[in-house]
Design an enzyme around this catalytic site. Structure first.
Site, PDB file in Angstrom:
ATOM      1  CE  LYS A 138     -13.574 -29.950 -55.081  1.00  0.00           C
ATOM      2  NZ  LYS A 138     -13.027 -30.194 -53.738  1.00  0.00           N
ATOM      3  CE  LYS A 250     -13.907 -33.694 -47.667  1.00  0.00           C
ATOM      4  NZ  LYS A 250     -13.891 -32.239 -47.623  1.00  0.00           N
TER       5      LYS A 250
HETATM    6 MG    MG Z   1     -12.112 -29.129 -49.734  1.00  0.00          MG
END
Ligand code: MG
Length: 283
Positions: A138, A250
């Site tokens: 991240k 997702k």
């Molecule tokens: Mg992502």
């Protein structure tokens, strides 16, 4: 067909909180569903991520509370698009009915999630020992300069066959996105750095699609859309608007699994499937 419907909310603490540019996420709240009829039992899971674009947990709970204890296929296939995680949960419970044991999925390779910031430097080694060779890190969490220094260290220390994915969660400014992509291109072009940066995920916010499209034509490093394609309608819109690089999907929040399957069969897209930190039932 008529099914008996039951649900139960759950709450699970992550071993390590997830830190993104949106803040700290420590607990997974979700709902486990059970459908039963004479053919057996099907399990499903609703695990929303509202900051990502799905319904909230409260909206999902309200939906579960207002439907009767006995439901039909029609109930399931008429769940509105505003409740994509519910569409996933109910439809996958239905899919599990009567097909026990669940079919074994083909062997998949997974990307291991590194913690944000310099904790990544220690964390990749454990994941590597567990068999991961692709890592996701991240960015957009700390100052760019600090993250670029950690990135440089990582590219010099990760093993030769390792691959790295960067995920900004839409948190970069345009200039920072240019800097990251330029840096990634340099790493990938440098033969002395055997690490490959596979892609930069969602550098800019969802409303900056055009800017991301332009970025994608300026650099060799691929860009993956994630937040921009949180639901099936968004996914279809981005394909239609000409996105040709990667899509992160997702399934847990994108919506109806049967419509997703159909979409993937009809469009030749480069897709990466991603978890929503669901339990084994949703997975
Ligand atoms: Mg992502």
């Amino acid at each position: 067909m008529v099914y008996r419907f039951e649900f139960r909310p759950y709450q699970l603490r992550f071993k390590r909180s997830l830190v993104t540019c949106h803040g700290v996420w420590s607990t997974r709240d979700g709902i486990i569903l059970r459908l039963t009829n004479e053919t057996g039992t099907g399990w499903g899971e609703i695990s929303p991520i509202s900051w990502f674009g799905s319904e909230t947990l409260e909206q999902a709970l309200d939906f579960c509370r207002q439907i009767p204890g006995e439901i039909t296929d029609e109930t399931i296939f008429s769940i509105p698009d505003e409740l994509p995680a519910c569409q996933f949960g109910f439809e996958s419970a239905l899919g599990g009915l009567g097909s026990t044991p669940l079919p074994t999925p083909p062997s998949l390779t997974y990307s291991g999630l590194l913690p944000a910031g310099e904790a990544a430097i220690e964390a990749w080694q454990t994941l590597w020992q567990q068999g991961y060779s692709t890592f996701k890190w991240k960015i957009g969490v700390h100052e760019t300069q600090e993250e670029l220094e950690i990135f440089e260290f990582l590219t010099h220390t990760l093993p030769a066959s390792a691959k790295l994915r960067l995920d900004a969660n839409g948190g970069l400014k345009l200039q920072e996105a240019h800097l990251w992509l330029w840096t990634c291109d340099n790493v990938n072009a440098n033969d002395e750095l055997p690490v490959e940066v596979e892609f930069l995920e969602q550098p800019l916010s969802v409303d900056q699609f055009q800017e991301m499209l332009e970025l994608s034509s300026c650099y060799a490093t691929a860009i993956a859309l994630d937040e921009s394609v949180a639901t099936l309608n968004q996914l279809a819109a981005c394909v239609q608007k000409g996105w040709q690089e990667i899509f992160v999907i997702k399934p847990g929040i994108v919506g109806s699994p049967s419509r997703l399957r159909q979409f993937c069969q009809q469009h030749d897209i480069d897709a990466v499937f991603s978890s929503v930190f669901e339990t084994a039932i949703g997975r």
